[in-house]
Scaffold this motif. Sequence first.
Motif, PDB file in Angstrom:
ATOM      1  N   UNK A  69     -15.073  -2.666 -24.747  1.00 62.11           N
ATOM      2  CA  UNK A  69     -14.402  -3.466 -24.587  1.00 62.11           C
ATOM      3  C   UNK A  69     -14.231  -4.545 -23.894  1.00 62.11           C
ATOM      4  N   UNK A  70     -14.117  -3.623 -22.778  1.00 62.12           N
ATOM      5  CA  UNK A  70     -13.192  -4.484 -21.506  1.00 62.12           C
ATOM      6  C   UNK A  70     -14.112  -4.941 -21.488  1.00 62.12           C
ATOM      7  N   UNK A  71     -15.561  -5.009 -21.640  1.00 64.49           N
ATOM      8  CA  UNK A  71     -16.006  -6.569 -21.073  1.00 64.49           C
ATOM      9  C   UNK A  71     -17.424  -5.491 -20.048  1.00 64.49           C
ATOM     10  N   UNK A  72     -17.975  -3.968 -20.072  1.00 63.34           N
ATOM     11  CA  UNK A  72     -17.898  -3.983 -19.584  1.00 63.34           C
ATOM     12  C   UNK A  72     -19.629  -3.652 -20.386  1.00 63.34           C
ATOM     13  N   UNK A  73     -20.570  -3.694 -19.747  1.00 62.25           N
ATOM     14  CA  UNK A  73     -22.548  -3.552 -20.378  1.00 62.25           C
ATOM     15  C   UNK A  73     -23.005  -2.466 -19.713  1.00 62.25           C
ATOM     16  N   UNK A  74     -23.646  -1.757 -20.707  1.00 65.52           N
ATOM     17  CA  UNK A  74     -24.472  -0.680 -20.418  1.00 65.52           C
ATOM     18  C   UNK A  74     -25.850  -0.661 -20.848  1.00 65.52           C
ATOM     19  N   UNK A  75     -27.368  -0.858 -20.175  1.00 68.38           N
ATOM     20  CA  UNK A  75     -28.539  -1.769 -20.945  1.00 68.38           C
ATOM     21  C   UNK A  75     -29.518  -0.016 -20.919  1.00 68.38           C
ATOM     22  N   UNK A  76     -29.433   0.440 -21.650  1.00 69.24           N
ATOM     23  CA  UNK A  76     -30.273   1.935 -21.964  1.00 69.24           C
ATOM     24  C   UNK A  76     -32.063   1.539 -21.626  1.00 69.24           C
ATOM     25  N   UNK A  77     -32.452   1.823 -20.581  1.00 69.15           N
ATOM     26  CA  UNK A  77     -33.799   1.219 -20.437  1.00 69.15           C
ATOM     27  C   UNK A  77     -34.971   1.647 -20.999  1.00 69.15           C
ATOM     28  N   UNK A  78     -35.834   1.267 -21.701  1.00 68.97           N
ATOM     29  CA  UNK A  78     -36.283   1.444 -23.114  1.00 68.97           C
ATOM     30  C   UNK A  78     -37.649   2.519 -22.989  1.00 68.97           C
ATOM     31  N   UNK A  79     -38.651   2.578 -21.137  1.00 67.40           N
ATOM     32  CA  UNK A  79     -39.881   2.127 -20.634  1.00 67.40           C
ATOM     33  C   UNK A  79     -39.058   4.055 -19.967  1.00 67.40           C
ATOM     34  N   UNK A  80     -37.917   4.007 -19.648  1.00 62.91           N
ATOM     35  CA  UNK A  80     -37.311   5.014 -19.091  1.00 62.91           C
ATOM     36  C   UNK A  80     -37.422   6.788 -18.962  1.00 62.91           C
TER      37      UNK A  80
END
Length: 215
Positions: A69-80
Amino acid sequence: MKKLLAILCFAVLFLQQAFCQDTIIKRNGDEIQGKVKEISATEVRYTRKELPDVMVVLPVTSIFMIRYENGTKEVFQENNPANELQQLPAVSAPARVNAPAPVADKATGENLLLKGRNDANLYYKGYKGAGTATLLTTILFMPAGLVTAIGTSVTPPSRNNLDYPDAAMFSQREYAKGYEQKAKKIKSGKVWKNFGIGFGSLVVLNFIILSANQQ
């Protein structure tokens, strides 16, 4: 007058918090609105707004990104294999032009379409002008805000305002189609959220004024 302005500002801030939710974006493109409670190496636990006491669990492997909600993003690495997370600050796309992005093994139309949508979730920020204009016009004169919301929400983002990270990739028709579709959806959602915040602020302010006059 100053008191009324202070009340209006408080109402806007309060309603912004009420409207804000974390957004979980799955690898198949589905979006889930809720409040993320816990993230582990294998799963994400969250609650929905309508069922705040019910914990829902999703496997990390099914999640592409969480937009908080604060605008930050967290990307999950598919092949990690360790399921490590890549934390992305809420910055404009030009600052991340050279950031690596996962690509599909086969550049099929479906893969390019999905990648375009996912990249729009990562990079598109061009909705801010339309959202701010809608909020201000709604507070100043609600009918004008409604007209602004309708007009800006149905208008696709301009090509120069899409913030796409790779011009060569954007030249591919399916990728561009997915990116533009998702960018329009994001813009429309932000515009109507701001209209709701502005309208709600007016309702709160009018209620307070009416209550004060009756005393």
